[in-house]
Design a protein around this motif. Structure first.
Motif, short mmCIF file in Angstrom:
data_model
loop_
_atom_site.label_atom_id
_atom_site.label_comp_id
_atom_site.label_asym_id
_atom_site.label_seq_id
_atom_site.Cartn_x
_atom_site.Cartn_y
_atom_site.Cartn_z
N LEU A 42 0.63 3.87 -2.95
CA LEU A 42 0.24 5.22 -2.53
C LEU A 42 1.29 6.24 -2.98
O LEU A 42 0.96 7.35 -3.41
CB LEU A 42 0.07 5.27 -1.01
CG LEU A 42 -0.53 6.54 -0.42
CD1 LEU A 42 -1.93 6.78 -0.98
CD2 LEU A 42 -0.58 6.44 1.10
N THR A 47 -5.19 -1.74 -4.09
CA THR A 47 -4.15 -1.83 -3.07
C THR A 47 -4.49 -2.88 -2.02
O THR A 47 -3.66 -3.74 -1.67
CB THR A 47 -3.95 -0.48 -2.39
OG1 THR A 47 -3.58 0.49 -3.37
CG2 THR A 47 -2.85 -0.56 -1.34
N SER A 60 0.83 -1.20 0.00
CA SER A 60 0.00 0.00 0.00
C SER A 60 0.87 1.26 0.00
O SER A 60 0.53 2.25 -0.64
CB SER A 60 -0.94 0.00 1.20
OG SER A 60 -0.23 0.02 2.41
N ALA A 112 -6.50 8.08 2.24
CA ALA A 112 -6.19 8.45 0.87
C ALA A 112 -7.16 9.52 0.36
O ALA A 112 -6.77 10.43 -0.39
CB ALA A 112 -6.25 7.22 -0.03
N THR A 163 2.54 10.44 1.93
CA THR A 163 2.40 8.99 2.02
C THR A 163 2.73 8.49 3.42
O THR A 163 2.00 7.68 4.00
CB THR A 163 3.32 8.31 0.99
OG1 THR A 163 2.93 8.69 -0.33
CG2 THR A 163 3.26 6.79 1.13
#
Length: 831
Positions: free
Chosen positions: A263, A746, A259, A318, A273
């Motif tokens: 990301l 993800t 992830s 996110a 991130t």
């Protein structure tokens, strides 16, 4: 000082031009005192890290059974008189294949004695009821020229001499334990080890990991001396699961790595991130720290909860990061961008998390403590995310911001994307087609056909285990190999179904009662999956043969109460209790598959309905197979109740959030399709519906609703302002839709790695969760606009056009119609 207005939020580059007292009270409290908020969070994190170090990973037998089911209530009522019938270990000590001879040797008997003594001293063993060739509970009886005689199987003063071994062989043949404690080929014997639920040394719940480790040490030490040791039982399954689940940490770390990598590719910004991942992991740490404070432990079934909390946190994080990055790209100060994003997404995020929490909480309807614990832990984890990801994350990003290059890149990409233009990504143009009637009908018809097929297929979904041994473990695991050995060499398998026969005090061996017991045993032995049965009626038959010179024609229940009473005096104590108002019928099964248990329950239930009276009552059920049959019944009932409860709760929250039944229907129907498809997938993969898999479908609904909430919230915003459905969906795709795709892919990549786990049920959950992550994402992207084509059109929101042309009272609250049209091209969407 130029100001560019986007959807009611001014692009302000300087803090001096921003009113820090704007926004609601919660926003002002969090952002005007953000330093104190961060300090408080840091302090709480330190406390929870210390607390998390005390968290235990364990399992409790009583927590895996339905506490209020009639079968379990009957068992618990007589638990003290049925020691070892439910939670017990069987340890088989076998001679290797290359070894010539049998167990009647001095070396074998000495090793058996040493193993017996070591197992006897393991904490948690119910020593008074432990049985092996060396324990006084194992006795022989026979008819000699002097009448009935008997004694312990291993004679007093046993020295291992040839004469003693010959006496031992004869005693074993007279003990009735061949096929029970001794293999028919005389090459192995069993130590039966009943377990306590509480460790008497600590006063705490028995630690199955410690117990399993102690047994493994014994196994390793004595296998080096020339015997093979096979261990089966619930406690060993749990111990092996817990040992294997430590590998879960590796998969969790891998999911975090995946992830993080995706990301970073999505944002091209290290700082944002790391902030997203840091806040999400903080939520997980808080959950792990809170659990010991509330007296909870993690178990093999709730071990997936931290990952689910992480998954939900990444999804919401996110979204927040994406909104802040868009504002900063337009020139807004990072603190102001964070506050704008908080205003836009807090309501939708809060609704989504609340839907997750309530959806998980519905699992408490399942009358199995381990699932109820999972529900509470999941709801608690989601509740913590409200603070760590909806509040702490934008506060931290208000300090760190995002890199200028990443923000410029995002702004440039958005400016090049226009509705219905060649610069629009292909996937957005394809998805936009589903807002048109023709493609919408195409999608809905195919979804209806797929749902019909899935509903038909899911009718074959069985409740319970579909494989022998421990389906939670791999077929080639050491435990399942041990189980195969014991099933292949003993009549008394590890799967025992115990029927309790209640009578009036002192009447348990009444002739008429035993006749009914015989009848029930005969019916059960006709079932292919029943290896055999044992009861005092069978003992009375054997005693009758013995009293008649061993002639098999006397192998019947004597119609003489005095003879039956004499047989009862020589019967094993586990077959009836001291007050003689309870008989036990032991039914030994080949396996504990769902069909096997259903057949036994059906035959016994029909017999009880026919013969139960005030004097005699046939009750189900004890033994591990009896408890599992009760669990299967509860799981089957709970599945429908749970799904109805989850969807009612989520529907109500969507209705409150959207204030539109049309939008609620658009959000719920795709989720229902995913649930049906998940059950069909379980049928195709050979998975049964049981304690390990029951929560996954409900948890998938809780996570999947996030996708629909973010997409529909944005669509409603634009529809209320006069945009066409196609334009509204385009904005939703550009703002939150891309993050939905990012999250679905993800998280799927993170959990698909679970298929490599040594724990089969974890691998099964990985497959189910991967499917639900991807399927929820796809149906949200395809079916939401298809349903909206018929349910959500601008005409359904007549007040929207008025809002779009109203005179603004404040530049930060409303925008003019002219500015709104510009805003629509900038892709910044308040929710």
């Amino acid at each position: 000082m130029g100001k560019k207005v986007s959807d009611g939020f001014e692009t302000i580059a300087s803090l001096a031009d921003f009113d820090k007292y704007s926004g609601n009270r919660l926003e002002r409290l969090l952002f005007n005192y953000r330093g104190w908020v961060i300090a408080l969070c840091a302090l709480l994190t330190a406390v929870f890290i210390v607390s998390a170090s005390q968290l235990k990973l364990n399992a409790s037998f009583l927590k895996t059974i339905p506490a209020s089911h009639p079968f379990v209530l009957n068992y618990l009522k007589h638990a003290e008189e049925l020691k070892g019938s439910a939670n017990a270990l069987r340890i088989a000590i076998a001679l290797p294949e290359e070894h010539q001879g049998d167990i009647f040797s001095a070396d074998y008997m000495e090793l058996l004695r040493q193993i017996n003594d070591e197992v006897y001293l393991v904490p948690g063993v119910d020593r008074a009821f432990m049985k092996s060739l060396w324990t006084p509970l194992t006795r022989w009886q026979g008819v000699t020229e002097h009448g009935f005689d008997g004694g312990t199987v291993v004679p007093d003063g046993f020295s291992g001499s040839a004469a003693d071994l010959e006496v031992l062989r004869g005693n074993v043949e007279l003990s009735g334990e061949i096929g029970q404690l001794v293999a028919p080929d005389f090459r192995s014997s069993i130590i039966l080890v009943p377990l306590l639920d509480i460790n008497p040394n600590t006063g705490e719940a028995l630690d199955y990991k410690e117990l399993s480790d102690a047994l493994e040490q014994i196994r390793e030490r004595y296998e080096a001396q020339g015997v093979d040791i096979h261990i089966i039982g619930f406690a060993k399954v749990m111990g092996d699961l817990i040992s294997g689940l430590y590998a879960m940490l590796v998969f969790f770390a891998f999911a975090v790595f995946i992830s993080t990598f995706i990301l970073l590719r999505f944002t091209r910004c290290w700082r944002s991130t790391l902030v997203v991942q840091g806040c999400t992991l903080t939520g997980v740490v808080w959950l792990l720290g809170v659990l010991p404070m509330l007296g909870y432990e993690l178990n093999p079934y709730s071990i997936l909860v931290p990952f689910l909390v992480y998954a939900i946190g990444v999804s919401h994080g996110a979204q927040k990061m994406n909104g802040i990055m868009q504002d900063i790209g337009r020139g807004t100060h990072r603190l102001i961008a964070a506050r704008y994003t908080f205003r836009r997404l807090f309501a939708a995020g809060m609704t989504a998390l609340l839907a997750d929490a309530v959806g998980f909480a519905v699992l408490t309807l399942v009358d199995i403590p381990v699932i109820q614990d999972l529900a509470i832990i999941s709801s608690l984890g989601v509740a913590l995310l409200v603070f760590t990801n909806l509040a702490l994350l934008p506060i931290l990003l208000s300090y760190t911001g995002v890199s200028a290059r990443a923000a410029e890149r995002r702004l440039h990409a958005e400016q090049n994307i226009q509705h219905n233009s060649a610069s629009t990504p292909a996937f957005m143009r394809i998805l936009d087609l589903f807002t048109k009637p023709r493609m919408a009908v195409f999608a809905l018809v195919h979804a209806l056909m797929l749902g019909g097929w899935a509903l038909w297929t899911s009718q074959d979904l069985q409740v319970g285990d579909l494989d022998p041994g421990a389906p939670e473990l791999r077929p080639d695991s050491r435990y399942n190999q041990d189980n195969a050995f014991i099933i292949g060499n003993y009549q008394a398998s590890s799967d025992v179904f115990v029927i309790m026969v209640e009578t009036e005090t002192g009447q348990c061996v009444n002739y008429e009662t035993l006749r009914k017991v015989e009848e029930l045993e005969w019916r059960l032995r006709q079932l292919p999956a029943v290896d055999g049965t044992s009861s005092i009626a069978g003992v009375a038959r054997r005693v009758n043969v013995g009293m008649n010179e061993g002639l098999l024609k006397w192998n019947e229940l004597p119609p003489n109460q005095a003879m039956i009473n004499a047989a009862a005096n020589r019967s094993p104590r586990e077959l009836f209790n001291d007050t003689c108002d309870l008989l036990s019928i032991y039914v030994f099964l080949k396996d504990h598959k769902a069909d096997t248990l259903n057949a036994v329950v059906s035959v016994t239930g029909s017999f009880a309905d026919q013969f139960n009276s005030d004097e005699v009552r046939f009750l189900m059920a004890a033994g591990n197979a009896g408890i599992e049959s009760a669990t299967n019944i509860v799981v089957k009932q709970a599945n429908t109740q749970m799904l109805i409860g989850v969807y009612l709760a989520v529907s109500l929250l969507c209705l409150i959030a959207f204030r539109s039944w049309r939008a609620t229907v658009c959000a719920i129907l795709p989720l229902m399709l995913t649930s049906i498809l998940a059950e069909a997938l379980m049928v195709k993969l050979g998975m049964g519906l049981k304690v390990a898999t029951l929560p996954v479908v409900a948890l998938g609904v809780g996570i999947g609703v996030d996708y629909a909430l973010y997409i529909i919230s944005v669509m409603l915003f634009w529809l209320k302002r006069g945009s066409t459905l196609s334009e509204a969906y385009f904005h939703a795709l550009n703002f939150t839709g891309r993050v939905v795709v990012f999250t679905g892919i993800t998280l799927s990549l993170g959990v698909i790695t679970w298929v490599l786990s040594p724990i089969k049920f974890q691998a099964d959950m990985g497959l189910l969760l991967t499917f639900m992550f991807l399927c929820n994402m796809l149906v949200a992207l395809v079916l939401v606009p298809a349903l909206a084509c018929f349910l959500l059109q601008p005409r359904h929101f007549p007040q929207g056009r008025e809002n779009a042309t109203s005179t603004p009272e404040k530049s930060s609250d409303l925008v003019s119609a002219d500015t709104e049209q510009k805003a629509s091209r900038e892709q910044e969407v308040p929710v």
